[in-house]
Design an enzyme around this catalytic site. Structure first.
Site, short mmCIF file in Angstrom:
data_model
loop_
_atom_site.label_atom_id
_atom_site.label_comp_id
_atom_site.label_asym_id
_atom_site.label_seq_id
_atom_site.Cartn_x
_atom_site.Cartn_y
_atom_site.Cartn_z
N ALA A 19 69.03 49.95 53.71
CA ALA A 19 70.28 50.55 54.19
C ALA A 19 71.49 49.81 53.62
O ALA A 19 72.41 50.43 53.08
CB ALA A 19 70.32 50.54 55.72
N PHE A 141 51.89 62.46 58.66
CA PHE A 141 52.27 61.41 59.59
C PHE A 141 52.33 62.03 60.98
O PHE A 141 52.31 63.25 61.12
CB PHE A 141 53.64 60.83 59.21
CG PHE A 141 53.56 59.49 58.52
CD1 PHE A 141 52.57 59.21 57.61
CD2 PHE A 141 54.50 58.51 58.79
CE1 PHE A 141 52.50 57.98 56.97
CE2 PHE A 141 54.45 57.27 58.16
CZ PHE A 141 53.45 57.00 57.25
N GLN A 255 60.24 51.01 70.26
CA GLN A 255 59.00 51.67 69.84
C GLN A 255 57.86 50.71 69.60
O GLN A 255 58.04 49.65 69.00
CB GLN A 255 59.24 52.46 68.55
CG GLN A 255 58.01 53.23 68.11
CD GLN A 255 58.31 54.16 66.95
OE1 GLN A 255 58.44 53.73 65.81
NE2 GLN A 255 58.45 55.43 67.25
N HIS A 257 54.14 50.48 67.77
CA HIS A 257 53.33 51.16 66.76
C HIS A 257 51.88 51.09 67.21
O HIS A 257 51.41 50.03 67.64
CB HIS A 257 53.49 50.46 65.41
CG HIS A 257 52.96 51.27 64.26
ND1 HIS A 257 51.62 51.49 64.06
CD2 HIS A 257 53.61 51.94 63.28
CE1 HIS A 257 51.47 52.25 62.98
NE2 HIS A 257 52.66 52.54 62.49
N LEU A 267 51.11 45.11 60.82
CA LEU A 267 50.96 46.56 60.90
C LEU A 267 49.98 47.08 59.86
O LEU A 267 50.01 46.65 58.72
CB LEU A 267 52.34 47.19 60.65
CG LEU A 267 52.41 48.70 60.55
CD1 LEU A 267 52.37 49.29 61.93
CD2 LEU A 267 53.69 49.09 59.85
N GLU A 270 50.63 54.03 59.50
CA GLU A 270 50.33 55.30 60.14
C GLU A 270 49.57 56.23 59.19
O GLU A 270 48.86 57.13 59.61
CB GLU A 270 51.65 55.96 60.56
CG GLU A 270 51.47 57.25 61.29
CD GLU A 270 52.65 57.54 62.21
OE1 GLU A 270 53.25 56.59 62.73
OE2 GLU A 270 52.93 58.72 62.42
N ARG A 301 54.24 58.44 67.89
CA ARG A 301 53.83 57.05 68.14
C ARG A 301 53.86 56.67 69.61
O ARG A 301 52.99 55.95 70.09
CB ARG A 301 54.74 56.12 67.37
CG ARG A 301 54.49 56.19 65.90
CD ARG A 301 55.48 55.36 65.14
NE ARG A 301 55.09 55.40 63.73
CZ ARG A 301 55.77 54.82 62.77
NH1 ARG A 301 56.88 54.16 63.06
NH2 ARG A 301 55.35 54.88 61.53
N HIS A 369 57.43 47.50 67.40
CA HIS A 369 57.59 47.89 66.00
C HIS A 369 59.02 48.20 65.59
O HIS A 369 59.46 47.79 64.52
CB HIS A 369 56.72 49.11 65.73
CG HIS A 369 56.78 49.61 64.32
ND1 HIS A 369 56.47 48.80 63.25
CD2 HIS A 369 57.12 50.81 63.80
CE1 HIS A 369 56.62 49.49 62.13
NE2 HIS A 369 57.03 50.71 62.43
N ARG A 405 61.17 57.30 67.35
CA ARG A 405 61.31 57.62 65.93
C ARG A 405 60.00 58.11 65.36
O ARG A 405 58.95 57.53 65.63
CB ARG A 405 61.75 56.38 65.15
CG ARG A 405 61.74 56.59 63.66
CD ARG A 405 62.27 55.40 62.91
NE ARG A 405 61.40 54.24 62.95
CZ ARG A 405 60.29 54.09 62.24
NH1 ARG A 405 59.89 55.06 61.45
NH2 ARG A 405 59.59 52.98 62.32
#
Lengths: 602, 243
Positions: A19, A141, A255, A257, A267, A270, A301, A369, A405
């Site tokens: 970002a 996903f 969130q 995961h 992780l 997904e 999720r 997550h 999300r």
């Protein structure tokens, strides 16, 4: 205090993940001078760890034909449990394909469509058409109606970050790594830059700019077990909160995961489930179809995580020295698939579990997550409360994700938001003069210098930074996790308040000189505790369940009372956040059923 | 395995206190199951010496932060299990890179410089058209590019390289692998000759003396020997053909 070393630029970007770099590129390519601050070299940012992919409705693969921004919009809003800003979601879904394609031009080796027939693990036969050969491939996903997640083998985040950073290098954008913004310089109305601590030397320096952008990612490390990198300590959100005037939005939306490996918390993507991996319990029973007959392992999720914990609570977890876990089974996907599209998973299993996931089951459990909450901004990325301050990516509450999300929407958000916010920032600095009130800068510098000096002198205090931090991590994990109750949240708030008081009384055991890690942790801890209190207090007050925020004592979504966004500010000198609310913007899709996650948990 | 008492001998130096000379310091720690150097070093810092400097970010072998000399061999500390090491473990910072303090070195500035020197970005005259469909690419080629793109710039290959240890301007295996990545990418419109001007030198591909430690130790198991051979072949050809 070194005025002579003040660093000036048109735009100051705090954070060099996807970002931040995308904002910087947009502003720099429009002719402005940009400085990026980063805790670590940009290519080590947490963005690189994303394995899975980036959602964009290209409709290139058989299971994605007919996809378009409208369907992506609907998935995103449903996924958010109607907590997102629909104007933002609309803008996002329209731009995501542009972002993916631009990244291709910048060098991302996206996996591509290979024509031919193949059988999916659940027996469905699909055929990729010759006319689509060589277009960007997409995988499934959770929570999406179409296969929409663009990916590059197993390292999507890595290749995106490297391609992005190569443009930063090409444009000659200044990057100061090992540098941390520890306070924003502002007068309660405008933001003038930041007080920056060199993590190389421990020295302070003011960075002044026409516009300042917070793009520092999430705060996962405040939780005891998280998939996040160790640099994800919420520093950007904390300095925004410290201004006393900038609100953080929806901090209670945290969130988990479904598949962090046990015990490391690293992780596995997904994509494992998207590509056909199953979840099994201690009896090797595939339990997700019992709870979610249609979506099974690829519900969103929040839903999958909740069922996993629920199933373990019923006694179906696999016992281990680290507590109960479940299994992720990839074996039926075959070695060829695992060692290309999921190779990262293969190596993680080999390195950190000592297992071969082509033949063996992977121990997993839901793990902290992502933070949907962050610096509240409008659709242009302008922070609420202070002009000349912007935010983008996970550090921001833009608010694309609402209360949950969707996988693959995070990478997409970083780049799309970077484009949108970068353009706004560029427009703003085009017109704005570089001005700042001398005394405001001096006061902020002096205040931070005093904090450091008092820690280094070890004049008073008795508290150990690592001890307090561990207690905070445990408190959040235990009481502000997947399942929440009023009682537990109240206890968390009480404990966190006590820890916050104690954090005012830290004493270093080291000298604090030079690039001293204990000093740096001590400077961060009070801010982290303020964030933790925003999370816990917001969760305590929100007496409903929405997306990732699940109250066992209020298990239903309550649109009548809670179709609103939480805003937390921290008044100067306060010991608790001030909580306020604003309505959620609904433009196209009125609140309804998500189509999954409806079965009652009992 | 019987529980062991591990002895760590760790390089110490804080540039803020130059009056204290660089030295090795010993620490002891009980080994726990599945202990990695990430776990061990964090425990040492939190329990024994809070001034200990080292770098981790992802702690999952994808970011490249934690390269260090582990019993003399460059590697990633996060994925090194103590069970694979003897009970005396020596940790030193990577050579070649500027020292920040203790085990922490400045790879960021080094690699930024490298990427600037190599012009390690896609060179193209094409403007981006936001309305156009993406250009097609064969999946096999995408995977071939990805194979080289996987480098995480951890610096292990540079630290292990005899040439890089002797001359500061050598681009090393990471740099040559990066060049290989752009040479095979059709989106990069540079001619081999243009690339030759960048790496067809002793600082570039002809500086390699072929000891191949880079290939032996690459934590990502990138086939560096092959990538190097590819660049060398293309550069030799470009050198012969000229512009």
């Amino acid at each position: 205090m070194k005025w002579s070393e003040a660093h000036l630029s048109d735009v100051l970007v705090i954070g060099a993940g996807l970002a931040g770099e995308r904002v910087a590129i947009e502003a720099a390519s429009r002719g402005h001078t940009v400085t990026i601050l980063s805790l670590v070299p940009p290519r080590r940012s947490h963005s690189t760890a994303a394995q899975g992919g980036m959602q964009a409705s290209l409709g290139n693969v058989a299971m994605g034909y007919g996809d378009n921004p409208d369907i992506h919009f609907e998935d995103t809003v449903k996924g958010s449990d109607w907590g997102c800003d629909q104007e933002v979601a609309r803008l996002f879904v329209e731009l995501a394909p542009v972002a993916v394609r631009q990244m291709a031009q910048w060098g991302v080796p996206w996996s591509r469509v290979v024509p031919g027939k193949r059988t999916l693990p659940d027996g469905v036969e699909v055929e990729e058409l010759p006319e689509k050969a060589g277009l960007i491939a997409q995988r499934q996903f959770g929570g999406t109606a179409k296969w929409r997640t663009c990916f590059a083998s197993d390292g999507t985040g890595h290749v995106l970050q490297y391609a992005m950073d190569s443009v930063v290098v090409k444009l000659g954008i200044t990057v100061h790594d090992r540098a941390e913004a520890i306070a924003l310089i502002h007068d309660g109305k405008e933001c003038y830059g930041a007080v920056v601590l060199s993590l190389r030397t421990g020295e302070l320096r003011p960075y002044l700019a026409k516009a300042t952008v917070i793009a520092t990612g999430g705060y996962g490390r405040m939780y005891g077990v998280s998939t996040n990198a160790v640099i994800n300590e919420g520093t950007g959100m904390a300095i925004a909160l410290d201004t006393g005037v900038v609100p953080l939005g929806n901090m209670e939306a945290v969130q988990f995961h479904p598949t962090g490996i046990v015990p490391a918390g690293i992780l596995v993507t997904e994509g494992c489930r998207g590509d056909g991996g199953y979840l099994l319990d201690k009896n090797l029973h595939r339990f997700m179809p019992d709870y979610e007959p249609v979506k099974k392992e690829v519900a969103s999720r929040d839903v999958v995580s909740r069922w996993m914990v629920h199933h373990m609570r019923k006694g179906y977890g696999v016992e281990s020295p680290y507590g109960p876990h479940l299994w992720l089974d990839l074996r039926h996907l075959g070695e060829a698939h695992i060692c290309t599209n999921l190779r990262e998973v293969f190596t993680i299993c080999a390195n950190f579990l000592g297992i071969n996931c082509v033949q063996e089951l992977i121990p997993v459990r839901p793990t902290q997550h992502y933070s949907m909450g962050g610096v509240r901004t409008n659709i242009h990325g302008e922070a609420v409360g202070l002009t000349r301050l912007y935010a983008a990516g996970e550090a921001a509450c833009w608010d694309l994700h609402g209360f949950n999300r969707l996988g693959g929407n995070s990478l997409a958000e970083t780049i799309v938001a970077g484009m949108v916010v970068g353009e706004k920032v560029a427009e703003f600095v085009q017109e704005a003069p570089l001005t700042f009130p001398f005394s405001v800068v001096e006061d902020h510098l002096a205040a931070q210098a005093a904090r450091i000096e008092s820690l280094r002198r070890r004049a008073s205090g008795s508290e150990n930074v690592y001890e307090l931090r561990k207690k905070m991590e445990e408190t959040l994990l235990e009481h502000v996790g997947i399942f929440r109750t009023g009682e537990g949240l109240q206890q968390a708030v009480t404990t966190l308040q006590e820890l916050y008081q104690r954090s005012q009384d830290l004493r270093l055991r080291s000298s604090g000189l030079g690039p001293n890690p204990e000093l740096f942790s001590a400077l961060r801890l009070p801010g982290m505790l303020r964030l933790a209190l925003c999370i816990a207090q917001g969760a305590l007050l929100r007496t409903e369940s929405r997306g990732s925020h699940y109250r066992e004592d209020y298990p239903k979504r309550d649109d009548v009372n809670w179709l609103k966004r939480t805003l937390a500010t921290w008044p100067p000198g306060a010991s608790m956040p001030h909580i306020d609310y604003e309505p959620v913007k609904i433009t196209e899709l009125p609140p309804g059923d998500r189509g999954y996650g409806t079965m009652p948990i009992k | 395995m019987a529980e062991r008492l591990l002895t760590f001998s760790i390089f110490r130096y804080n540039p803020a206190t130059p009056e204290i000379a660089p030295r090795m310091q010993e620490f002891q720690l009980d080994e726990t199951p599945n202990m990695t150097l990430f776990i061990a070093l964090n425990r040492l810092r939190e329990e024994q010496d809070p001034s200990l400097m080292f770098d981790f970010v992802c702690r999952a072998a994808v970011c490249g932060s934690c390269g260090m000399l582990i019993n003399g061999r460059p590697g990633l500390a996060c994925k090194t299990l103590t069970q694979d090491l003897p009970d005396r473990i020596t940790l030193m910072p990577l050579p070649v890179f500027k020292l920040v303090g203790d085990l922490s070195v400045d790879t960021g500035v080094w690699f930024r410089q490298l990427n600037e020197n190599l012009e390690a970005w896609i060179h193209t005259d094409k403007d981006f058209d936001p309305k156009a469909q993406e250009e097609r690419m064969d999946n096999a080629l995408a995977q071939e590019i990805y194979e080289a793109e996987r480098c995480i710039e951890c610096g292990s290959c540079i630290a292990a390289c005899a040439t890089a240890n002797m001359r500061a301007d050598f681009v090393g295996a990471a740099g040559l692998n990066r060049i290989a990545r752009f040479l095979i990418d059709p989106r990069d419109e540079r001619s081999p000759w243009q690339v030759f001007e960048v790496v067809g030198t002793d600082e570039g591909v002809f500086g390699c003396i072929g000891l191949m430690a880079c290939d032996d130790i690459c934590p990502m198991e990138i086939p560096l020997q092959q990538q190097l051979a590819l660049v060398r072949r293309k550069m030799a050809w470009a050198g012969l053909k000229g512009k």
